[in-house]
Design a protein around this motif. Sequence first.
Motif, PDB file in Angstrom:
ATOM      1  N   ARG A  25       0.836  -1.204   0.000  1.00 28.62           N
ATOM      2  CA  ARG A  25       0.000   0.000   0.000  1.00 28.62           C
ATOM      3  C   ARG A  25       0.870   1.254   0.000  1.00 28.62           C
ATOM      4  O   ARG A  25       2.048   1.208   0.333  1.00 28.62           O
ATOM      5  CB  ARG A  25      -0.972  -0.002   1.187  1.00 28.62           C
ATOM      6  N   ALA A  26       0.262   2.363  -0.342  1.00 29.14           N
ATOM      7  CA  ALA A  26       0.974   3.636  -0.352  1.00 29.14           C
ATOM      8  C   ALA A  26       1.181   4.134   1.078  1.00 29.14           C
ATOM      9  O   ALA A  26       0.386   3.828   1.965  1.00 29.14           O
ATOM     10  CB  ALA A  26       0.183   4.667  -1.152  1.00 29.14           C
ATOM     11  N   PRO A  27       2.249   4.909   1.317  1.00 31.41           N
ATOM     12  CA  PRO A  27       2.457   5.487   2.652  1.00 31.41           C
ATOM     13  C   PRO A  27       1.297   6.404   3.038  1.00 31.41           C
ATOM     14  O   PRO A  27       0.692   7.051   2.195  1.00 31.41           O
ATOM     15  CB  PRO A  27       3.745   6.303   2.482  1.00 31.41           C
ATOM     16  N   ARG A  28       0.995   6.426   4.357  1.00 32.45           N
ATOM     17  CA  ARG A  28      -0.032   7.318   4.901  1.00 32.45           C
ATOM     18  C   ARG A  28       0.645   8.389   5.730  1.00 32.45           C
ATOM     19  O   ARG A  28       1.588   8.098   6.463  1.00 32.45           O
ATOM     20  CB  ARG A  28      -0.983   6.555   5.835  1.00 32.45           C
ATOM     21  N   GLY A  29       0.127   9.589   5.665  1.00 29.46           N
ATOM     22  CA  GLY A  29       0.632  10.673   6.516  1.00 29.46           C
ATOM     23  C   GLY A  29       2.130  10.856   6.373  1.00 29.46           C
ATOM     24  O   GLY A  29       2.636  11.066   5.274  1.00 29.46           O
ATOM     25  N   THR A  30       2.851  10.722   7.488  1.00 30.93           N
ATOM     26  CA  THR A  30       4.301  10.952   7.492  1.00 30.93           C
ATOM     27  C   THR A  30       5.106   9.651   7.473  1.00 30.93           C
ATOM     28  O   THR A  30       6.297   9.658   7.788  1.00 30.93           O
ATOM     29  CB  THR A  30       4.698  11.761   8.745  1.00 30.93           C
ATOM     30  N   GLU A  31       4.477   8.527   7.129  1.00 35.42           N
ATOM     31  CA  GLU A  31       5.181   7.245   7.098  1.00 35.42           C
ATOM     32  C   GLU A  31       6.367   7.300   6.131  1.00 35.42           C
ATOM     33  O   GLU A  31       6.269   7.895   5.051  1.00 35.42           O
ATOM     34  CB  GLU A  31       4.234   6.118   6.671  1.00 35.42           C
ATOM     35  N   ARG A  32       7.469   6.644   6.565  1.00 31.61           N
ATOM     36  CA  ARG A  32       8.690   6.627   5.761  1.00 31.61           C
ATOM     37  C   ARG A  32       9.121   5.197   5.469  1.00 31.61           C
ATOM     38  O   ARG A  32       9.021   4.323   6.329  1.00 31.61           O
ATOM     39  CB  ARG A  32       9.813   7.349   6.506  1.00 31.61           C
ATOM     40  N   ASP A  33       9.630   4.989   4.269  1.00 32.93           N
ATOM     41  CA  ASP A  33      10.111   3.673   3.858  1.00 32.93           C
ATOM     42  C   ASP A  33      11.257   3.233   4.762  1.00 32.93           C
ATOM     43  O   ASP A  33      12.179   3.995   5.046  1.00 32.93           O
ATOM     44  CB  ASP A  33      10.581   3.706   2.399  1.00 32.93           C
ATOM     45  N   GLY A  34      11.153   1.998   5.249  1.00 32.44           N
ATOM     46  CA  GLY A  34      12.190   1.447   6.113  1.00 32.44           C
ATOM     47  C   GLY A  34      12.035   1.817   7.574  1.00 32.44           C
ATOM     48  O   GLY A  34      12.796   1.352   8.413  1.00 32.44           O
ATOM     49  N   VAL A  35      11.077   2.667   7.913  1.00 28.24           N
ATOM     50  CA  VAL A  35      10.843   3.061   9.302  1.00 28.24           C
ATOM     51  C   VAL A  35       9.545   2.424   9.785  1.00 28.24           C
ATOM     52  O   VAL A  35       9.556   1.530  10.619  1.00 28.24           O
ATOM     53  CB  VAL A  35      10.817   4.594   9.470  1.00 28.24           C
ATOM     54  N   GLU A  36       8.406   2.888   9.264  1.00 29.86           N
ATOM     55  CA  GLU A  36       7.128   2.287   9.640  1.00 29.86           C
ATOM     56  C   GLU A  36       6.872   1.004   8.848  1.00 29.86           C
ATOM     57  O   GLU A  36       6.348   0.038   9.380  1.00 29.86           O
ATOM     58  CB  GLU A  36       5.972   3.266   9.421  1.00 29.86           C
ATOM     59  N   TYR A  37       7.207   1.037   7.567  1.00 31.11           N
ATOM     60  CA  TYR A  37       7.062  -0.103   6.658  1.00 31.11           C
ATOM     61  C   TYR A  37       8.154  -0.041   5.596  1.00 31.11           C
ATOM     62  O   TYR A  37       8.727   1.012   5.342  1.00 31.11           O
ATOM     63  CB  TYR A  37       5.711  -0.057   5.901  1.00 31.11           C
ATOM     64  N   TYR A  38       8.365  -1.194   4.942  1.00 28.95           N
ATOM     65  CA  TYR A  38       9.088  -1.225   3.675  1.00 28.95           C
ATOM     66  C   TYR A  38       7.992  -1.190   2.614  1.00 28.95           C
ATOM     67  O   TYR A  38       7.130  -2.067   2.579  1.00 28.95           O
ATOM     68  CB  TYR A  38       9.914  -2.503   3.530  1.00 28.95           C
ATOM     69  N   PHE A  39       7.994  -0.150   1.778  1.00 30.95           N
ATOM     70  CA  PHE A  39       6.947   0.024   0.779  1.00 30.95           C
ATOM     71  C   PHE A  39       7.395  -0.536  -0.569  1.00 30.95           C
ATOM     72  O   PHE A  39       8.477  -0.198  -1.062  1.00 30.95           O
ATOM     73  CB  PHE A  39       6.578   1.514   0.638  1.00 30.95           C
ATOM     74  N   PHE A  40       6.553  -1.392  -1.132  1.00 36.13           N
ATOM     75  CA  PHE A  40       6.811  -1.995  -2.437  1.00 36.13           C
ATOM     76  C   PHE A  40       5.564  -1.842  -3.299  1.00 36.13           C
ATOM     77  O   PHE A  40       4.453  -1.741  -2.769  1.00 36.13           O
ATOM     78  CB  PHE A  40       7.123  -3.501  -2.296  1.00 36.13           C
ATOM     79  N   SER A  41       5.748  -1.891  -4.606  1.00 40.84           N
ATOM     80  CA  SER A  41       4.589  -1.937  -5.487  1.00 40.84           C
ATOM     81  C   SER A  41       3.949  -3.315  -5.361  1.00 40.84           C
ATOM     82  O   SER A  41       4.575  -4.262  -4.858  1.00 40.84           O
ATOM     83  CB  SER A  41       5.019  -1.703  -6.939  1.00 40.84           C
ATOM     84  N   GLU A  42       2.725  -3.428  -5.817  1.00 41.55           N
ATOM     85  CA  GLU A  42       2.054  -4.730  -5.766  1.00 41.55           C
ATOM     86  C   GLU A  42       2.862  -5.773  -6.537  1.00 41.55           C
ATOM     87  O   GLU A  42       3.034  -6.904  -6.069  1.00 41.55           O
ATOM     88  CB  GLU A  42       0.636  -4.617  -6.331  1.00 41.55           C
ATOM     89  N   GLN A  43       3.385  -5.401  -7.700  1.00 42.43           N
ATOM     90  CA  GLN A  43       4.156  -6.357  -8.495  1.00 42.43           C
ATOM     91  C   GLN A  43       5.465  -6.753  -7.798  1.00 42.43           C
ATOM     92  O   GLN A  43       5.844  -7.919  -7.785  1.00 42.43           O
ATOM     93  CB  GLN A  43       4.461  -5.794  -9.897  1.00 42.43           C
TER      94      GLN A  43
END
Length: 190
Positions: A39-57
């Motif tokens: 999923r896309a980051p919400r609010g002030t979420e940062r990659d590698g801090v709250e989540y690791y963000f990836f595309s669905e693929q």
Amino acid sequence: MNKKVIIFSAPSGAGKSTVVGHLLKKYPFLEFSVSATSRAPRGTERDGVEYYFFSEQQFRDMISKDAFIEYEEVYPGSFYGTLRSEIDRIWAKGNVILFDIDVKGGVNLKRIFGDSAMSVFVRPPSVEELRRRLESRGTDSPEAIERRTAKAVQELEYESRFDRVLVNDNLSEALAEADRMVEDFTGRKA
């Protein structure tokens, strides 16, 4: 090495992230397991801090490479999972892994880790209070709040599948009880 994990799960808005944040500040031997999501980051979420963000693929590609110890498609196209590399990284430092994870993920992790894990279900005082908390965040649309509230009603049925239940009605009492749970399970003080 004593490899332990502590799992906090709850319906969205129950306060598990507040409890987990408190524990991480108080106990230096606890380390947060950063989950992966599509999923896309919400609010002030940062990659590698709250989540690791990836595309669905990207997430689907990682599934095919067995990169996750567990994962779940929480909503269509919206995946969450626990990276094997994250578990290895934390245990290599001798820390206890602390999870802040959705209810199904919490049940899966308890099944995987067994007696090495303590699973805690954070319960809101009521569904109405949970809805109020979600609205006060200001991060979700009314439609998303409705979807999350409906899902919470279903997730409350999982409570009995957890080792402990923490009712988050009075925050200071809930935090003190969470402290006791951590100290009893790990045998370690702050």
